[in-house]
Write an enzyme that holds these catalytic residues in place. Structure first.
Site, short mmCIF file in Angstrom:
data_model
loop_
_atom_site.label_atom_id
_atom_site.label_comp_id
_atom_site.label_asym_id
_atom_site.label_seq_id
_atom_site.Cartn_x
_atom_site.Cartn_y
_atom_site.Cartn_z
N GLY A 119 -5.05 1.38 14.37
CA GLY A 119 -5.41 1.07 12.99
C GLY A 119 -5.18 2.21 12.04
N GLN A 120 -5.38 3.44 12.52
CA GLN A 120 -5.39 4.58 11.59
C GLN A 120 -4.17 5.49 11.80
OE1 GLN A 120 -9.51 6.03 10.59
NE2 GLN A 120 -9.91 5.35 12.67
N CYS A 146 -12.64 1.70 16.51
CA CYS A 146 -11.31 1.18 16.20
C CYS A 146 -10.41 1.13 17.43
CB CYS A 146 -10.75 2.10 15.11
SG CYS A 146 -9.04 1.96 14.75
N MET A 147 -10.31 2.24 18.17
CA MET A 147 -9.32 2.32 19.24
C MET A 147 -9.91 2.62 20.62
SD MET A 147 -6.80 1.52 17.73
CE MET A 147 -6.01 1.46 19.32
N MET A 168 -7.34 -4.94 16.53
CA MET A 168 -8.80 -4.96 16.45
C MET A 168 -9.46 -6.17 17.11
SD MET A 168 -9.66 -2.17 15.43
CE MET A 168 -8.22 -1.17 15.64
N LYS A 204 0.84 -1.21 0.00
CA LYS A 204 0.00 0.00 0.00
C LYS A 204 0.88 1.26 0.00
CE LYS A 204 -2.47 -0.84 3.70
NZ LYS A 204 -1.86 -2.13 4.00
#
Lengths: 188, 785
Positions: B410-411, B181-182, B373, B91
């Protein structure tokens, strides 16, 4: 299966084109793409990891893409990796972290992206007798021989003296980064 | 090109990787090599290279972007970045492609009564938003307005949104998708240390002896960190990687030990490890006496619920109540978690539970626990966070180089923006809360607002926000950098009603399923098209400059918010100069954390650095929080949890029991459904699917299934099956020989595909404390189509 068939065909065509020499078309009449075109198609830009141009042959990529590369009769040449061994070999290699298969020829949406494709014929050198300067960083490309010698080496960048293995003695990596100019301030 | 076709073909032939070519190539002939099919070459020396963090996951890899004539044409891993040391994943290598999809949004678009969208000017668009927010405030009050943002917001976007809604509109209805997510990790750290984010950092990977991955597929989701793990192991073969999961993944393929457990039973496993360590005398009594207090919360499953049944399906506001506990109570509590009982619940052999206890209990080896996650998107996500950290607290394996509990985000700016800026319905910057008068006062003072401006009433958390939106209680919502109409679980509950009095604004870079239900779509500048700051998993704050111009009239999200605020007479919130507002805004934000242990680096320092890990005091970053010799706030000799005032500056060990999942497979819905990402795609695929190489690698969602289940269903690879849950159904093609291998009775579906919305099937159950939904566990049936 279609995918595998296509991949095999492409490789076969390359070998075939090579053998037939002076022909735009291969023996079975299918138009073949030029090597430079094929090369450009397989990577988003020069320096991007190429996609895998064949179907899954084995779980272990390094079985064929080994230290010498492997000529698979009727299929093609599986080149050596340019990566140094420290990145992980054999079972521990995470090849598919960067190299992905093509499951389809279709795209999701059209794209206007045009990546860097340098003219391999135009190397840079200090003066006419000086050894060419490396146009790319050597990280993940520590093994010069993989791309610059042997059957997989493209004509434009093929080394004339493969017996000399201390490449960096004469060819310098351009290590300086052209830092981007200070932030472009918005005017509105 | 003037060369004849014949020569071209000949040279192509030579270059084609054939075996006929001899070595040697003189430069003249090289110059004659020609190919019209390849675009005219660019001399690499003509490129300008600028630094930026990667746009995708929370790892925060450094990249250098090659810019040619105002366009990004190449990327290379930044060798100066300590995170990735030059390596990227697929990616990252394909980053620039996501900027140049042909369908980029370039103008504000207003929805017409017939459902079509018409271009309007920025002025008209901003006026309209200001009018709609103003009307909602006037007619319905602050509870009726909302902003739903993202862990992919830059610090500027998140800070502008927070200041505008909390300090301007006097509402706390501000949420990021990081709630999905977090949030469990946030509440894990907050309940135990009263300060968010990990004490350790990525350096632990090279320093540890055993890495235990709790339910996360790092090989695909944090590939560069997993590469670091494998490389560390290659250099030090005594290192072990233990992978706990509910299905085999590429991570399991490289692990020394793979431990497969039943969904939800990780709660029992962690308690089983504690039981054995206590029995074996592996607790570090000296560390516990000095640094740990024991706490116990509400455990009654009927009182807690799951956030998705009965009244809780409309509003879920359960609040935990803690009381002091002690080690004797813990001993009694753990009697329920003998290896035999845990094995019966989890399906994990007793020997593997004993192995885990031995790993954590071995004081001669460093242990690093990591999770993402699987632990966070869990109906008891905060409990799981607590339990993993408990393992480290009782053994003293915490705040030591090589031994730490470490949550991966995750982000790209889940930490930097959502957690540090505090773009959540109950938070303010730097660990501050809207419920604390002194915290509100501090912000009001820094922002030059009248005392009492910031409201103390906690806003809707994400799940309740969308439920309130669906009921019509929330009148205006502005969505930025996220795609909720694809990602909210039990998706069919949040259909768009097109009620006259509701207004949805979506700032996006491409058309998405969310922009398709918007009243107004705004074109955003992405990543290097604007200046930004992200914060990654290891507390590293990273800055980048604008490197290319955004397309058309696209503008950065922070600018959009500020312009609307100005139109609502709230311009006083953004008193910055036109030509240096990023730095001024950042320095103002930074001032709120200085002296609290959440000190960020100065903007000037960030400009020249490859990111710095906070707290940054006197220009020096901190690798290990709470640790003497590392954290400048620790004056004592070893470890000091100085943020946890409530617990006497000690860390809290929480007793947390096993609860069964809210929905389990039964006769009608006999399969577990787990959802998640794949290596090649980022979240809902709006960026990565527009990159040719990534889309072609994984063109559509599928259902990953155990071959034995496929055989029993009478289907094979590639056949289409229909998945049904109590909430929705979806047709998918079967993959039995994929990269992941679920056990019998369990399937996996990725969520990136907007044409195959798996969240129509998922359950909107959530963690009782963090309110983060569980995307990993629900029951489905499968039939051939």
């Amino acid at each position: 299966m279609r995918c595998q068939h296509r991949a095999r065909l492409t490789l076969a065509l390359l070998v075939c084109t090579a053998a037939c020499g002076n022909s735009e078309r291969s023996a079975n009449g299918v138009a073949s793409k030029s090597a430079a075109h094929v090369r450009a198609e397989r990577r988003a830009y020069d320096g991007a990891p190429p996609v895998i141009p064949h179907d899954v042959f084995s779980a272990n990529c390094t079985a064929c893409h080994n230290e010498k590369g492997l000529l698979v009769p009727g299929v093609g040449f599986a080149p050596n990796m340019p990566h140094a061994k420290t990145v992980g070999v054999g079972k521990q290699a995470r090849c598919t972290q960067c190299h992905v298969y093509r499951k389809t020829e279709e795209t999701f949406r059209d794209s206007l992206f045009a990546g860097l494709h340098q003219d391999l014929r135009k190397g840079r050198r200090h003066h006419v007798f000086a050894p060419p300067v490396m146009p790319h960083a050597t990280l993940m490309r520590e093994n010069c021989q993989a791309c610059h010698t042997g059957p997989a080496a493209r004509e434009e960048i093929r080394c004339r003296h493969p017996e000399r293995t201390r490449c960096t003695q004469c060819h310098m990596e351009r290590t300086t980064t052209t830092e981007f100019p200070p932030a472009v301030r918005r005017t509105d | 090109m003037s060369d004849g076709a014949g020569r071209r073909t000949f040279l192509k032939t030579l270059a084609a990787g054939s075996v006929v070519a001899a070595f040697g190539c003189d430069s003249k002939r090289a110059e004659q090599l020609a190919d019209q099919a390849v675009p005219a070459g660019i001399d690499p020396s003509e490129l300008n290279w600028g630094k930026a963090p990667c746009r995708f996951c929370g790892t925060g890899c450094g990249v250098e972007v090659g810019v040619h004539k105002g366009r990004a044409v190449a990327v290379r891993g930044d060798e100066k970045s300590p995170v990735n040391k030059g390596l990227l994943c697929v990616k990252g290598y394909h980053l620039p492609g996501f900027l140049y999809g042909k369908d980029r949004l370039t103008h504000p678009l207003r929805r017409q009564p017939d459902g079509s969208y018409q271009k309007i000017s920025w002025d008209a668009a901003l006026d309209l938003i200001a009018e709609k927010y103003g009307a909602a405030l006037d007619d319905h009050g602050p509870d009726a307005v909302s902003i739903y943002g993202s862990g992919q917001w830059t610090v500027f976007d998140g800070y502008a949104a927070l200041k505008w809604i909390k300090g301007g509109m006097r509402s706390n209805n501000l949420e990021p998708n990081a709630r999905l997510c977090m949030a469990s990790a946030v509440m894990g750290f907050m309940t135990q240390f009263q300060s968010d984010e990990p004490m350790g950092c990525y350096d632990d990977i090279e320093l540890t002896d055993d890495i235990v991955l709790w339910g996360h597929n790092a090989a695909e989701m944090h590939p560069v960190l997993y590469s670091r793990m494998l490389e560390a192991k290659r250099k030090r073969p005594t290192m072990r990687i233990i992978d706990l999961g509910t299905r085999r993944t590429p991570t399991s393929d490289y692990a020394d030990v793979y431990i497969e457990f039943r969904p939800g039973s990780d709660l029992a496993i962690a308690n089983g490890i504690l039981y054995l360590m206590l029995k074996n005398g592996d607790f570090d009594k000296a560390f516990i006496d000095k640094h740990v207090v024991f706490m116990r919360g509400i455990e009654d499953v009927d009182e807690i619920g799951y956030g998705c049944f009965g009244d809780q399906a409309e509003r879920y506001t359960f609040k935990d109540k803690g009381r002091r506990s002690n080690i004797d109570e813990l001993r009694t509590f753990l009697a329920d978690y003998t290896p035999e009982k845990v094995s019966a619940i989890s399906g994990v052999p007793v020997a593997q539970i004993e192995l885990l206890a031995k790993i954590y209990g071995d004081s001669s080896r460093n242990t690093l626990s990591t999770w993402c996650m699987g632990v966070n998107q869990h109906y008891r996500g905060t409990w799981m966070n607590n339990l993993i950290t408990n393992l480290h607290l009782v053994t003293g394996k915490i705040c030591k180089p090589g031994s730490n509990p470490f949550s991966m985000t995750g982000q790209p700016s889940a930490c930097g923006t959502a957690r540090e800026v505090g773009t959540l319905c109950n938070r303010l910057p730097a660990d501050m809360l809207v419920t604390k008068p002194e915290h509100r006062a501090k912000c009001e003072k820094a922002w030059g607002l009248k005392p009492g401006t910031i409201p103390s009433k906690v806003g809707y958390h994400t799940m309740d926000l969308f439920r309130a939106w669906t009921r019509g209680d929330v009148k205006v919502m502005w969505v930025q950098v996220t795609n909720p109409w694809q990602t909210i679980p039990n998706l069919d509950r949040i259909g768009r009603n097109w009620k006259d009095d509701q207004f949805l604004v979506v700032s996006e870079i491409y058309p998405t399923v969310t922009s398709a239900v918007a009243d107004l779509i705004l074109p955003s500048a992405a990543w290097i098209e604007r200046e930004g700051v992200f914060g990654n998993s290891e507390r590293r704050t990273q800055q980048w400059n604008q490197l290319v111009a955004p397309p058309g009239e696209a503008k950065e999200d922070a600018w959009q918010i500020i312009e609307v605020a100005k139109r609502m007479n709230m311009g006083h919130l953004f008193p910055y100069t036109d030509d240096n507002w990023h730095e001024e805004m950042y320095e103002e934000y930074r001032s709120l954390g200085l002296g609290t242990g959440k000190d960020l680096a100065s903007y000037e320092q960030l400009r020249g650095a490859r990111g710095l890990r906070w707290p940054v005091v006197d220009g020096k970053e901190t690798r290990y929080r709470y640790t003497a010799g590392h954290d400048p706030y620790v004056k004592k000799d070893d470890v000091h949890f100085y943020k946890a005032k409530k617990y006497g500056e000690k860390a809290a060990f929480w007793l947390r029991p096993y609860h069964a999942p809210p929905e389990e497979p039964d006769k009608d819905f006999p399969f577990w459904l787990c959802t998640g990402r794949v290596l090649e795609h980022w979240h809902t695929g709006t960026m990565t699917r527009r990159i040719k190489e990534l889309h072609q690698a994984v063109p559509s969602a599928y259902v990953e299934m155990n071959p034995a289940d496929a055989t029993a269903l009478g289907c094979s690879e590639g056949d289409v099956v229909r998945l049904k849950s109590r909430r929705g159904e979806l047709d998918l093609s079967v993959v039995t020989r994929g990269r992941g291998r679920p056990p019998r009775g369990s399937v996996f579906v990725p969520f990136f595909d907007e044409g195959r919305l798996i969240n129509r099937l998922t359950l909107d159950s959530m963690c009782n404390i963090s309110k983060e939904p569980d995307y990993k566990k629900c029951a489905v049936s499968i039939e051939r189509v």
